[in-house]
Scaffold this motif. Structure first.
Motif, PDB file in Angstrom:
ATOM      1  N   GLY A 161       0.807  -1.111   0.064  1.00 17.62           N
ATOM      2  CA  GLY A 161       0.086  -0.108   0.065  1.00 17.62           C
ATOM      3  C   GLY A 161       0.789   1.347   0.022  1.00 17.62           C
ATOM      4  N   ASN A 162       2.134   1.354   0.435  1.00 16.46           N
ATOM      5  CA  ASN A 162       3.029   2.375   0.808  1.00 16.46           C
ATOM      6  C   ASN A 162       4.081   2.559  -0.274  1.00 16.46           C
ATOM      7  N   VAL A 163       4.210   1.432  -1.121  1.00 15.80           N
ATOM      8  CA  VAL A 163       5.324   1.316  -2.131  1.00 15.80           C
ATOM      9  C   VAL A 163       5.346   2.587  -3.370  1.00 15.80           C
ATOM     10  N   THR A 164       6.245   3.265  -3.295  1.00 19.64           N
ATOM     11  CA  THR A 164       6.414   4.273  -4.289  1.00 19.64           C
ATOM     12  C   THR A 164       7.442   4.009  -5.320  1.00 19.64           C
ATOM     13  N   CYS A 165       8.501   3.263  -4.983  1.00 18.24           N
ATOM     14  CA  CYS A 165       9.673   2.960  -5.532  1.00 18.24           C
ATOM     15  C   CYS A 165       9.834   1.522  -5.644  1.00 18.24           C
ATOM     16  N   LEU A 166       9.822   0.867  -6.877  1.00 19.48           N
ATOM     17  CA  LEU A 166       9.966  -0.754  -6.993  1.00 19.48           C
ATOM     18  C   LEU A 166      10.911  -1.063  -7.942  1.00 19.48           C
ATOM     19  N   THR A 167      11.805  -1.775  -7.587  1.00 17.11           N
ATOM     20  CA  THR A 167      12.882  -2.535  -8.476  1.00 17.11           C
ATOM     21  C   THR A 167      12.689  -4.017  -8.545  1.00 17.11           C
ATOM     22  N   LEU A 168      12.423  -4.786  -9.602  1.00 21.04           N
ATOM     23  CA  LEU A 168      12.365  -5.986  -9.976  1.00 21.04           C
ATOM     24  C   LEU A 168      13.622  -6.556 -10.892  1.00 21.04           C
ATOM     25  N   VAL A 169      14.049  -7.553 -10.300  1.00 23.10           N
ATOM     26  CA  VAL A 169      15.419  -8.240 -10.906  1.00 23.10           C
ATOM     27  C   VAL A 169      15.009  -9.620 -11.239  1.00 23.10           C
ATOM     28  N   GLY A 170      15.080 -10.092 -12.612  1.00 16.44           N
ATOM     29  CA  GLY A 170      14.982 -11.603 -12.694  1.00 16.44           C
ATOM     30  C   GLY A 170      13.687 -12.147 -12.912  1.00 16.44           C
ATOM     31  N   LEU A 171      12.668 -11.302 -12.953  1.00 19.62           N
ATOM     32  CA  LEU A 171      11.345 -11.736 -12.538  1.00 19.62           C
ATOM     33  C   LEU A 171      10.601 -11.876 -14.057  1.00 19.62           C
ATOM     34  N   PRO A 172       9.778 -12.805 -14.392  1.00 19.65           N
ATOM     35  CA  PRO A 172       8.942 -12.926 -15.563  1.00 19.65           C
ATOM     36  C   PRO A 172       8.080 -11.683 -15.821  1.00 19.65           C
ATOM     37  N   PRO A 173       7.552 -11.444 -16.995  1.00 23.20           N
ATOM     38  CA  PRO A 173       7.040 -10.418 -17.236  1.00 23.20           C
ATOM     39  C   PRO A 173       5.436 -10.226 -16.483  1.00 23.20           C
ATOM     40  N   HIS A 174       4.822 -11.402 -16.197  1.00 24.43           N
ATOM     41  CA  HIS A 174       3.291 -11.394 -15.615  1.00 24.43           C
ATOM     42  C   HIS A 174       3.962 -11.087 -14.074  1.00 24.43           C
ATOM     43  N   GLU A 175       4.667 -11.266 -13.401  1.00 25.68           N
ATOM     44  CA  GLU A 175       5.016 -11.120 -12.096  1.00 25.68           C
ATOM     45  C   GLU A 175       5.318  -9.590 -12.062  1.00 25.68           C
ATOM     46  N   CYS A 176       5.937  -8.842 -13.131  1.00 20.36           N
ATOM     47  CA  CYS A 176       6.028  -7.438 -13.034  1.00 20.36           C
ATOM     48  C   CYS A 176       4.703  -6.696 -13.171  1.00 20.36           C
ATOM     49  N   ILE A 177       4.079  -7.204 -14.076  1.00 22.84           N
ATOM     50  CA  ILE A 177       2.847  -6.707 -14.015  1.00 22.84           C
ATOM     51  C   ILE A 177       1.827  -6.842 -12.884  1.00 22.84           C
ATOM     52  N   LEU A 178       1.858  -8.054 -12.082  1.00 26.47           N
ATOM     53  CA  LEU A 178       1.062  -7.992 -11.123  1.00 26.47           C
ATOM     54  C   LEU A 178       1.721  -7.086  -9.947  1.00 26.47           C
ATOM     55  N   ALA A 179       3.018  -6.833  -9.876  1.00 25.94           N
ATOM     56  CA  ALA A 179       3.520  -5.834  -9.141  1.00 25.94           C
ATOM     57  C   ALA A 179       2.948  -4.398  -9.200  1.00 25.94           C
ATOM     58  N   THR A 180       2.940  -4.215 -10.352  1.00 27.65           N
ATOM     59  CA  THR A 180       2.573  -3.041 -10.575  1.00 27.65           C
ATOM     60  C   THR A 180       0.811  -2.607 -10.393  1.00 27.65           C
TER      61      THR A 180
END
Length: 390
Positions: A161-180
């Motif tokens: 709920g408070n995340v304003t800055c996110l860095t993802l390394v080595g994850l597949p695309p659907h995980e990145c979309i889920l994070a956003t």
């Protein structure tokens, strides 16, 4: 360093031990058992003293596993237990460990001060593995800055709920979309090395409706272009103002243009690291820039004097005030890792009235100058043009 300061004299030791700021950062990057002739790791009492000397200040710490140490688990566990006693003060935490150590970071009090959380591991991410929550504290942390490397999102119990800055390394695309999707306040997102296999679910995302994040302003992308395309085609960022892209062999102009058009095309700053030289990259670069009339700041990194760089200079030199080619450009920064001569293009660019206020920075390994070149550049500077050669 605090111990070294304290060893100078009694007064220095008293001063060091009465200055909590010296002890508010702790780094366990070499938690190993040494050989007979090497110094031993700090005993647990010293670690506890260190943590106590930081008093009530927010605590920053880093624990990095040494894979060469067969006794790491034996040595690391007491360190983790000591840190858990101060979990209410955790402020910036970086854990680079195999994930089976993560459950030990449970804390004894709510981590209400936790601002930055970085969690990663050296093991390859296994998409066939049954997800298990490895990082789960007694009270769910809610960081503002979150970085995850090679871990399934389901393996972490954190509040987004408070995340304003996110860095993802080595994850597949659907995980990145889920994070956003999970981070409604997300303003800055960085994606590295999305080079894991695409499963059927992520491939199917191409045909699905775009997901919209209305707050994201900065997007950094580094990795395999095909996998980035899957992410780009599934998102929409109406507030996007800055894009930073680094890829050695390909520039996905069509994907970016589609993203900008869906998002309202309000991009103001673009940074490109183009490590290869080809006619295709030059063509894609021009196509991309022509589609961003709102662009105000452009930075390009080239390995050599490339065709893409020549195309950019030529386009700027041939763009009169009524041209639609980045008409609002305020600053242009070029980084070239070879000797170049830019005077000819420079004179043409600044001959246009709408480019008079352009701030030009050229960072290069060296300039090829001929007789009179420096005088001509000096004359441009004296006329008020903002030119910086590094």
């Amino acid at each position: 360093m605090p111990f070294l300061l304290g060893s100078v004299s009694r007064r220095w030791r008293q001063l060091a031990r009465s200055t909590p700021q010296l002890w508010s950062t702790v780094s366990f990057t070499r938690v190993t058992r040494r050989g007979k002739d090497e110094p031993a790791p700090p005993p647990l009492q010293i670690i506890n003293d260190w943590l106590q000397l930081s008093c009530s200040l927010p605590l920053t710490f880093c624990v990095v596993e040494d894979p060469s140490c067969e006794f790491f688990g034996e040595i690391c566990r007491p360190v983790i237990d000591a840190l858990n006693q101060h979990s209410g003060r955790w402020h910036k935490v970086s854990l680079q460990l195999y994930k089976h150590y993560l459950p030990f970071f449970c804390g004894t009090s709510p981590p209400n001060n936790l601002h930055t959380l970085e969690i990663g591991q050296d093991e390859e991410w296994d998409c066939d593995e049954t997800p298990t929550t490895y990082f789960r504290m007694n009270s769910t942390p809610s960081p503002t800055r979150l970085a995850i490397e090679a871990l399934n999102l389901l393996e972490l119990d954190v509040s987004w709920g408070n995340v304003t800055c996110l860095t993802l390394v080595g994850l597949p695309p659907h995980e990145c979309i889920l994070a956003t999707r999970l981070a409604p306040l997300l303003e800055c997102c960085t994606l590295f090395e999305l080079d894991l296999p695409i499963d059927d679910y992520s491939s199917a995302l191409r045909s699905k409706r775009s997901f919209k994040n209305t707050r994201l302003r900065t997007l950094r992308l580094h990795g395999t272009a095909d996998l980035l395309d899957v992410f780009i085609e599934a998102v929409e960022f109406p507030a996007l103002e800055e894009l930073i892209y680094g890829e050695e062999i390909f520039l996905p102009a069509h994907g970016f243009i589609s993203l900008f058009n869906r998002s309202g095309n309000c991009l103001k700053k673009l940074t490109l690291n183009l490590c290869e030289d080809s006619g295709e990259i030059a063509e894609n670069l021009m196509e991309l820039l022509e589609a961003i009339p709102s662009l105000e700041h452009l930075e390009c990194v080239f390995p050599i004097r490339s065709s893409a760089m020549d195309s950019l200079f030529q386009k700027l030199s041939w763009s009169p005030p009524d041209s639609e080619f980045i008409p609002k450009l305020q600053s242009l920064t070029l980084c070239v890792y070879s000797s170049i001569s830019v005077l000819g293009f420079m004179s043409c660019i600044f001959s246009w009235s709408h480019r008079k206020d352009l701030r030009l920075t050229v960072n290069t390994a060296g300039f090829r100058t001929e007789d009179g070149d420096l005088d001509e550049i000096s004359q441009l500077v004296e006329k008020g043009y903002n030119i910086r050669l590094v």
